[in-house]
Design a protein around this motif. Structure first.
Motif, PDB file in Angstrom:
ATOM      1  N   HIS A  99     -42.087  14.274  17.470  1.00  0.00           N
ATOM      2  CA  HIS A  99     -40.700  14.725  17.686  1.00  0.00           C
ATOM      3  C   HIS A  99     -40.125  14.300  19.035  1.00  0.00           C
ATOM      4  CE1 HIS A  99     -43.084  17.787  19.829  1.00  0.00           C
ATOM      5  NE2 HIS A  99     -41.992  18.018  20.540  1.00  0.00           N
TER       6      HIS A  99
ATOM      7  N   ASP B 123     -37.620  16.057  22.039  1.00  0.00           N
ATOM      8  CA  ASP B 123     -37.195  17.403  22.443  1.00  0.00           C
ATOM      9  C   ASP B 123     -35.671  17.436  22.479  1.00  0.00           C
ATOM     10  OD1 ASP B 123     -39.786  18.279  22.609  1.00  0.00           O
ATOM     11  OD2 ASP B 123     -39.917  18.144  24.795  1.00  0.00           O
TER      12      ASP B 123
ATOM     13  N   HIS C 177     -42.775  12.121  21.056  1.00  0.00           N
ATOM     14  CA  HIS C 177     -44.116  12.539  21.482  1.00  0.00           C
ATOM     15  C   HIS C 177     -44.807  13.385  20.424  1.00  0.00           C
ATOM     16  CE1 HIS C 177     -41.195  15.486  23.092  1.00  0.00           C
ATOM     17  NE2 HIS C 177     -42.135  16.382  22.931  1.00  0.00           N
TER      18      HIS C 177
HETATM   19 FE   LIG Z   1     -41.862  18.421  22.631  1.00  0.00          FE
END
Ligand SMILES: [Fe+2]
Ligand SMILES: O=C(O)CCC(=O)C(=O)O
Length: 248
Positions: free
Chosen positions: A145, A147, A219
């Motif tokens: 994903h 952020d 990440h």
């Molecule tokens: Fe994250």
């Protein structure tokens, strides 16, 4: 999953404070400060977190838990109202269990950015994610994903400087590091097959490490083994025209 980027681990700083954080994050996508907290201090925090088990917030039906309230888990499970209704209480809980943690992480973000950082009004300060041994994250890793959840569309589109900060309070017995891909958010939050096989660095987590990375980068928490929980404190921050602001 993809190939490791060549080159030395030149994002790693020795214990103490990192210099020139911003340039390093821009160059490598991350900075990792070894032993930012001592092993003893982390162990005391973990003991307090374990003792507060009854006050953890279950996320995704208990697949993972938090001390405090994480915005992304609430957003993704339709609990935004709960997040804001309980933000003050959540901060008081984190402060009572690990006194000083929230202020120290905000201070580190401020040091890293070279600017004052204020908490978003009505949002939560730093909190803790707990992934139990043998749980889904341990077995298959987290989701791959960006952020993006706490960022506005405009901040995402313009790649407003936004950093995620993780303090490793208890590294997993084996594995459990963070894979950071050479992929920056463009226009989709679900990564493509090509993106999840892109070049990357594997950040090996040791207890006490502080890792700061670009929130716009893809990440993935790697699977982990052993019989202890993977416990990390997290704070997110973004630069706005009025200055840097942070939340959990
Ligand atoms: Fe994250
Ligand atoms: O705990 C970590 O290593 C990172 C967690 C993460 O990716 C997140 O909270 O968004």
């Amino acid at each position: 999953m993809g190939s490791a980027r060549d080159g030395a681990d030149d994002w790693i700083e020795q214990p103490g404070s990192a210099s020139n954080w911003r340039a390093r994050i821009e160059a490598h996508g991350l900075v990792q400060v070894r032993r930012w907290w001592s092993v003893q201090r982390c162990a005391a925090a973990v003991e307090a977190i374990e003792a507060a088990r009854g006050r953890w917030t279950p996320d995704f039906g208990g697949v993972q838990c938090s001390l405090g309230r994480a915005w992304y888990t609430h957003l993704e499970t339709d609990r935004a109202g709960e997040y804001f209704a309980n933000a003050t209480q959540a901060d008081a809980l984190v402060e009572s269990v690990i006194p000083g943690l929230q202020a120290e992480l905000r201070g580190a973000l401020s040091e890293a950015t070279g600017a004052p950082v204020r908490q978003r009004r009505g949002w939560c300060g730093a909190g803790v994610h707990i992934f139990e041994p043998g749980g889904r994250c341990a077995r298959v890793g987290g989701s791959v994903h960006f952020d993006y959840e706490g960022l506005t569309r405009a901040q995402l589109r313009s790649h407003a400087p936004a950093w995620s900060m993780v303090l490793v309070l208890q590294a997993a017995a084996s594995g459990g590091g963070l894979r950071i891909f050479d992929v920056v958010y463009t226009d989709h939050v679900e990564p493509t097959a090509a993106e999840v096989t892109a070049e990357h660095v594997d950040v090996d987590y040791q207890t006490g490490d502080l890792v700061v990375f670009d929130s716009h980068r893809l990440h993935w928490i790697q699977p982990f083994g052993g019989d202890r929980a993977r416990i990390s404190a997290t704070l997110h921050g973004v630069q706005t025209p009025e200055g840097w602001e942070c939340w959990f």
